[in-house]
Scaffold this motif. Structure first.
Motif, PDB file in Angstrom:
ATOM      1  N   LEU A 363       0.818  -1.181   0.081  1.00 57.63           N
ATOM      2  CA  LEU A 363       0.100   0.125  -0.050  1.00 57.63           C
ATOM      3  C   LEU A 363       0.882   1.294  -0.021  1.00 57.63           C
ATOM      4  N   GLN A 364       2.100   1.136   0.433  1.00 56.24           N
ATOM      5  CA  GLN A 364       2.889   2.369   0.510  1.00 56.24           C
ATOM      6  C   GLN A 364       3.677   2.511  -0.704  1.00 56.24           C
ATOM      7  N   PHE A 365       3.526   1.984  -1.769  1.00 58.48           N
ATOM      8  CA  PHE A 365       4.172   2.064  -3.109  1.00 58.48           C
ATOM      9  C   PHE A 365       3.722   1.528  -4.333  1.00 58.48           C
ATOM     10  N   VAL A 366       2.733   0.466  -4.200  1.00 58.22           N
ATOM     11  CA  VAL A 366       1.794   0.011  -5.353  1.00 58.22           C
ATOM     12  C   VAL A 366       1.073   1.403  -6.000  1.00 58.22           C
ATOM     13  N   PRO A 367       0.296   1.980  -5.233  1.00 56.60           N
ATOM     14  CA  PRO A 367      -0.301   3.031  -6.047  1.00 56.60           C
ATOM     15  C   PRO A 367       0.549   4.063  -6.758  1.00 56.60           C
ATOM     16  N   LEU A 368       1.665   4.279  -6.360  1.00 54.46           N
ATOM     17  CA  LEU A 368       2.571   5.106  -6.842  1.00 54.46           C
ATOM     18  C   LEU A 368       3.112   4.487  -8.025  1.00 54.46           C
ATOM     19  N   ALA A 369       3.180   3.311  -8.148  1.00 51.51           N
ATOM     20  CA  ALA A 369       3.738   2.537  -9.080  1.00 51.51           C
ATOM     21  C   ALA A 369       2.734   2.458 -10.504  1.00 51.51           C
ATOM     22  N   GLU A 370       1.404   2.413  -9.764  1.00 51.25           N
ATOM     23  CA  GLU A 370       0.264   2.493 -10.874  1.00 51.25           C
ATOM     24  C   GLU A 370       0.291   3.910 -11.481  1.00 51.25           C
ATOM     25  N   GLU A 371       0.384   5.022 -10.743  1.00 51.63           N
ATOM     26  CA  GLU A 371       0.254   6.024 -11.402  1.00 51.63           C
ATOM     27  C   GLU A 371       1.499   6.585 -12.190  1.00 51.63           C
ATOM     28  N   THR A 372       2.764   6.028 -11.988  1.00 52.79           N
ATOM     29  CA  THR A 372       4.017   6.255 -12.713  1.00 52.79           C
ATOM     30  C   THR A 372       4.160   5.311 -14.005  1.00 52.79           C
ATOM     31  N   GLY A 373       3.176   4.214 -14.121  1.00 48.51           N
ATOM     32  CA  GLY A 373       3.367   3.587 -15.129  1.00 48.51           C
ATOM     33  C   GLY A 373       4.535   2.407 -14.792  1.00 48.51           C
ATOM     34  N   LEU A 374       4.927   2.358 -13.796  1.00 44.57           N
ATOM     35  CA  LEU A 374       6.012   1.284 -13.436  1.00 44.57           C
ATOM     36  C   LEU A 374       5.292   0.078 -12.883  1.00 44.57           C
ATOM     37  N   ILE A 375       4.000  -0.051 -12.459  1.00 44.38           N
ATOM     38  CA  ILE A 375       3.600  -1.317 -12.494  1.00 44.38           C
ATOM     39  C   ILE A 375       3.802  -2.596 -13.112  1.00 44.38           C
ATOM     40  N   GLU A 376       3.794  -2.237 -14.736  1.00 50.04           N
ATOM     41  CA  GLU A 376       3.850  -3.328 -15.444  1.00 50.04           C
ATOM     42  C   GLU A 376       5.184  -3.918 -15.287  1.00 50.04           C
ATOM     43  N   GLN A 377       6.141  -3.475 -15.241  1.00 50.84           N
ATOM     44  CA  GLN A 377       7.613  -3.893 -14.988  1.00 50.84           C
ATOM     45  C   GLN A 377       7.579  -4.640 -13.842  1.00 50.84           C
ATOM     46  N   ILE A 378       6.896  -3.976 -12.514  1.00 52.23           N
ATOM     47  CA  ILE A 378       7.098  -4.600 -11.412  1.00 52.23           C
ATOM     48  C   ILE A 378       6.344  -6.054 -11.329  1.00 52.23           C
ATOM     49  N   GLY A 379       5.030  -5.846 -12.021  1.00 52.67           N
ATOM     50  CA  GLY A 379       4.115  -6.863 -12.067  1.00 52.67           C
ATOM     51  C   GLY A 379       4.941  -8.302 -12.713  1.00 52.67           C
ATOM     52  N   GLU A 380       5.761  -7.992 -13.852  1.00 49.44           N
ATOM     53  CA  GLU A 380       6.275  -9.006 -14.600  1.00 49.44           C
ATOM     54  C   GLU A 380       7.410  -9.648 -13.748  1.00 49.44           C
ATOM     55  N   TRP A 381       8.051  -8.718 -12.481  1.00 54.19           N
ATOM     56  CA  TRP A 381       9.120  -9.300 -11.858  1.00 54.19           C
ATOM     57  C   TRP A 381       8.546 -10.052 -10.881  1.00 54.19           C
ATOM     58  N   VAL A 382       7.330  -9.944 -10.510  1.00 56.12           N
ATOM     59  CA  VAL A 382       6.410 -10.471  -9.512  1.00 56.12           C
ATOM     60  C   VAL A 382       6.092 -12.002  -9.962  1.00 56.12           C
ATOM     61  N   VAL A 383       5.722 -12.050 -11.269  1.00 54.06           N
ATOM     62  CA  VAL A 383       5.489 -13.688 -11.911  1.00 54.06           C
ATOM     63  C   VAL A 383       6.886 -14.316 -11.886  1.00 54.06           C
ATOM     64  N   ARG A 384       7.809 -13.626 -12.516  1.00 57.41           N
ATOM     65  CA  ARG A 384       8.950 -14.447 -12.541  1.00 57.41           C
ATOM     66  C   ARG A 384       9.614 -14.927 -11.162  1.00 57.41           C
ATOM     67  N   ALA A 385       9.388 -13.898 -10.308  1.00 58.09           N
ATOM     68  CA  ALA A 385      10.101 -14.397  -9.112  1.00 58.09           C
ATOM     69  C   ALA A 385       9.495 -15.463  -8.212  1.00 58.09           C
ATOM     70  N   ALA A 386       8.069 -15.369  -8.486  1.00 60.94           N
ATOM     71  CA  ALA A 386       7.010 -16.543  -7.826  1.00 60.94           C
ATOM     72  C   ALA A 386       7.570 -17.834  -8.567  1.00 60.94           C
ATOM     73  N   CYS A 387       7.741 -17.803 -10.049  1.00 62.92           N
ATOM     74  CA  CYS A 387       7.973 -18.907 -10.636  1.00 62.92           C
ATOM     75  C   CYS A 387       9.441 -19.603 -10.007  1.00 62.92           C
ATOM     76  N   ARG A 388      10.242 -18.618  -9.924  1.00 66.04           N
ATOM     77  CA  ARG A 388      11.725 -19.162  -9.386  1.00 66.04           C
ATOM     78  C   ARG A 388      11.574 -19.619  -8.109  1.00 66.04           C
ATOM     79  N   GLN A 389      10.726 -19.253  -7.131  1.00 64.94           N
ATOM     80  CA  GLN A 389      10.715 -19.480  -5.923  1.00 64.94           C
ATOM     81  C   GLN A 389      10.039 -21.045  -5.835  1.00 64.94           C
ATOM     82  N   HIS A 390       9.059 -21.192  -6.655  1.00 65.80           N
ATOM     83  CA  HIS A 390       8.313 -22.460  -6.783  1.00 65.80           C
ATOM     84  C   HIS A 390       9.143 -23.612  -7.298  1.00 65.80           C
TER      85      HIS A 390
END
Length: 708
Positions: A363-390
């Motif tokens: 909540l302290q940074f995701v809304p800012l990421a959405e406003e600045t257009g960074l959320i797509e890059q961060i979202g892709e990182w989350v999917v890859r990181a979850a895959c690698r941890q699995h």
């Protein structure tokens, strides 16, 4: 006046108190095809200029009341008329007088007696220069898309307005306007739709203000309005509300309806800033505060907003480099299957290990990421990181447990999203069924038809799907039936007081019944108390997630939890059943008479001093009879039993009251639906007999606790 075409007729004002001179010059200029007006003195000249600004002024120096120098100074001090060229005409051929004429703003000086050729040539030359200057100035000072003044011209006009207000008193107000979620319009409908929305916004803003105010577009989806002489805060608030309402009207594009909104910040000279930069900066700060408060509203500037804006700017700067610096990490919260108590899945939740602020929740940074257009890059990182941890957990020989990842609106509606996710899974070597996507109900309902297409593509790729925060997005049941999803996650707001509020329990029951009828599982998030868990399990929930079992854990602790195969004990799931169970609620602890009568009927007596504790006990135990005093602290006995009748209709209700009020008796029967109303003091044998009859009624009905 901007001379837009060569065939425009220039308007010339002659100011001269000598009628013969005035008529002579007018005749020359009229013959040249100019439109000519005249004034006999300075005051009349100012009135003519205010009525309609001329393209050029011929101004005599020696006039009564107000000489030509004073008239010229007043023209140049006017915000609207300062750019009008002034040519002095005078019988004086003195160098000092000519210098004085140029110093007060004149661009030329013609001496009497007039020479016709000279007048024609000089006026024609200055009009041509003005035409060229206006054209170049317009192009340099205006936004090519909307035709509004740009940042440069806005700064110039605002600077003049501040100077005018400083000299003559009054206020200047600045409204900083930013369209909400404009990037989403471009991403979803294309740049043509974005341009249409900007042009329409410009038109609507101009329609909301006076002709004397300035509306500018300063870049992207940001607009600024300069209000002159806006002295009342109440008037400003009305103007801002009018703008909000105007902007929110739908815009049609290619058969689609775009419903825009905007956030507005408001700052005033002199109290909120004494120069252009300060006013714009502070209005911008107020606008960001409006966005923080939910968008589609306006905020006035206050002194502490600068600190907020500076903090936001610093946060944005850090966020842009967080991926490269590898500052993000995933924590994992288990999702528990209530039938077995085992971990059925994990939800990956992003955290940002900020170098100065420490570990930050989403909540302290995701809304800012959405406003600045960074959320797509961060979202892709989350999917890859979850895959690698699995894959790492598989390498450790742990049981394969699906990992759920949250998806933002910007990711979901981006063309090719399903294919991009499938490609990441293939690149990382993770089977599709081991990664699930959680999508907020509010996101899916923005465009249900488009959502259905994307969900179908994801399902065809074998990816599991859940609707998150269910109950807050006003789903249409028809669309929900067609969404190819696996489970519904009930929003935590319905769970926080579910064992105490009949309305929340009714919503939960309805969602469970609806989901099960559609073949969907129901998970509840935010479970923090055992009473919540037991009640929800009894009502038919399939899965739970919350701090009661485990908070979101860093990788090391989550790995330990999976290694030990931690489960939720069976006794924690569903209410305790211990034969005849009676719940006694009385305001005075250890009330001897009621407690003694209850223990003559059953050995399983639960006691509570207030309604809150009583509801917790009802959720955790299969209570057959409820015995309640009328006088309680938070709720009256009737109010408490009214809730019990809605939430636990199979529990037989008995009310004890030391009064003889007919209204209370009627209320107890009508709302509390009591089986018996006992008047205190009551003989112990009589009360025990009533309780025995209440248990017999419950047992004769043979009804177990209501589930689902």
């Amino acid at each position: 006046m901007f001379l837009a075409a060569d065939n425009d007729v220039p308007d010339i004002l002659i100011v001269d108190d000598t009628p013969a001179d005035c008529h002579f010059v007018a005749a020359i200029l009229t013959a040249q095809g100019y439109r000519v007006r005249s004034a006999q003195d300075g005051r009349q000249a100012i009135e003519e200029i205010d009525a309609a600004a001329p393209d050029l002024i011929l101004l005599d120096i020696n006039m009564p009341d107000m000489d030509g120098f004073d008239v010229c100074r007043q023209i140049k001090q006017s915000l609207q008329h300062a750019a009008i060229p002034v040519i002095f005409i005078s019988a004086f051929d003195d160098t000092d007088i000519k210098v004085a004429a140029f110093n007060c703003g004149g661009i030329d000086y013609i001496t009497k007696p007039f020479r016709v050729a000279e007048i024609k040539a000089r006026i024609h030359a200055h009009l041509q220069l003005k035409r060229a200057h206006d054209r170049l100035g317009y192009q340099a000072g205006h936004d090519p898309l909307t035709g509004l003044p740009n940042r440069s011209l806005l700064a110039d006009r605002l600077h003049q307005a501040i100077g005018f207000a400083e000299r003559y008193g009054g206020q200047v107000a600045v409204a900083y306007i930013d369209l909400d979620k404009f990037k989403a319009v471009n991403d979803r409908y294309g740049h043509k739709a974005g341009d249409l929305l900007l042009v329409e916004t410009a038109y609507r803003l101009q329609a909301c203000v006076r002709d004397s105010d300035t509306v500018a577009r300063i870049g992207g989806d940001e607009f600024v309005i300069v209000f002159y002489d806006r002295t009342s805060e109440n008037a400003a608030a009305h103007a801002m509300q009018r703008i909000l309402e105007s902007i929110s009207a739908p815009v049609l594009f290619d058969g689609c309806e775009i419903v825009p909104s905007c956030s507005i910040g408001f700052a005033c000279y002199p109290q909120d800033g004494r120069d252009v930069d300060a006013l714009l900066r502070n209005a911008d700060a107020a606008m960001y505060r409006a966005k923080e408060l939910g968008r589609n509203n306006f905020q006035f500037y206050t002194g502490d907003l600068n600190a907020r804006v500076n903090a936001r700017i610093s946060m944005e700067k850090s966020l842009r480099g967080a991926l490269e610096r590898d500052e993000f990490e995933l924590h994992y919260q288990p999702r528990i299957e209530l039938r077995s108590g085992r971990v059925a899945g994990l939800e990956a939740l992003i955290r940002w290990r900020h170098p100065e602020l420490g570990l930050l929740p989403p909540l302290q940074f995701v809304p800012l990421a959405e406003e600045t257009g960074l959320i797509e890059q961060i979202g892709e990182w989350v999917v890859r990181a979850a895959c690698r941890q699995h894959l790492e957990w598989q390498r450790l020989k742990l049981a394969p447990i699906p990992v759920a990842v949250n998806v933002s609106a910007a990711q979901f509606f981006k063309p090719g999203f399903a294919q991009a996710v499938a490609a990441i899974l293939a690149q990382e070597g993770v089977p599709p069924q081991q990664i699930e996507l959680d999508l907020k109900e509010s996101v899916l309902m923005r465009d249900p038809a488009a959502s259905q297409r994307v969900l179908t593509e994801l399902r065809q790729a074998g990816i599991g799907l859940s609707i998150d925060d269910f109950g807050t997005g006003f789903s249409n049941l028809g669309f929900l039936k067609r969404f190819p999803i696996d489970r519904i996650k009930l929003d935590p707001s319905f769970v926080s007081e579910v064992e105490r509020q009949p309305e929340d329990l009714a919503v939960t029951d309805a969602v469970i019944a609806m989901a099960h009828s559609l073949g969907l599982k129901v998970a509840v998030e935010g479970v923090e108390r055992g009473s919540q868990l037991m009640l929800l399990a009894a009502r038919g929930c399939d899965e739970m997630q919350g701090d009661y079992f485990s908070p979101a854990l860093p990788v090391g602790l989550c790995t330990a939890l999976l290694r030990e195969r931690r489960v939720l004990p069976a006794e924690k799931i569903g209410p305790h059943r211990a034969g005849r169970t009676l719940l006694l609620i009385q305001g005075v602890p250890e009330g001897a008479a009621l407690l003694a009568a209850a223990r003559r009927v059953t050995s399983h007596v639960l006691q509570a001093q207030d309604a809150r504790a009583a509801f917790d006990l009802l959720a955790a135990h299969d209570v057959g009879v409820v015995l309640c005093e009328q006088k309680l602290e938070e709720l009256s006995g009737v109010d408490f039993l009214a809730r019990v009748s809605n939430m636990y209709p199979d529990a037989v209700r008995v009310l004890c009251d030391d009064g003889n009020d007919a209204a209370t008796a009627a209320d107890a029967i009508n709302r509390g639906r009591v089986h018996k109303l006992v008047r205190a003091p009551c003989a112990q044998d009589e009360l025990a007999g009533m309780l025995e009859a209440a248990f017999a009624l419950r047992e004769s009905a043979g009804r177990p606790r209501r589930a689902g």
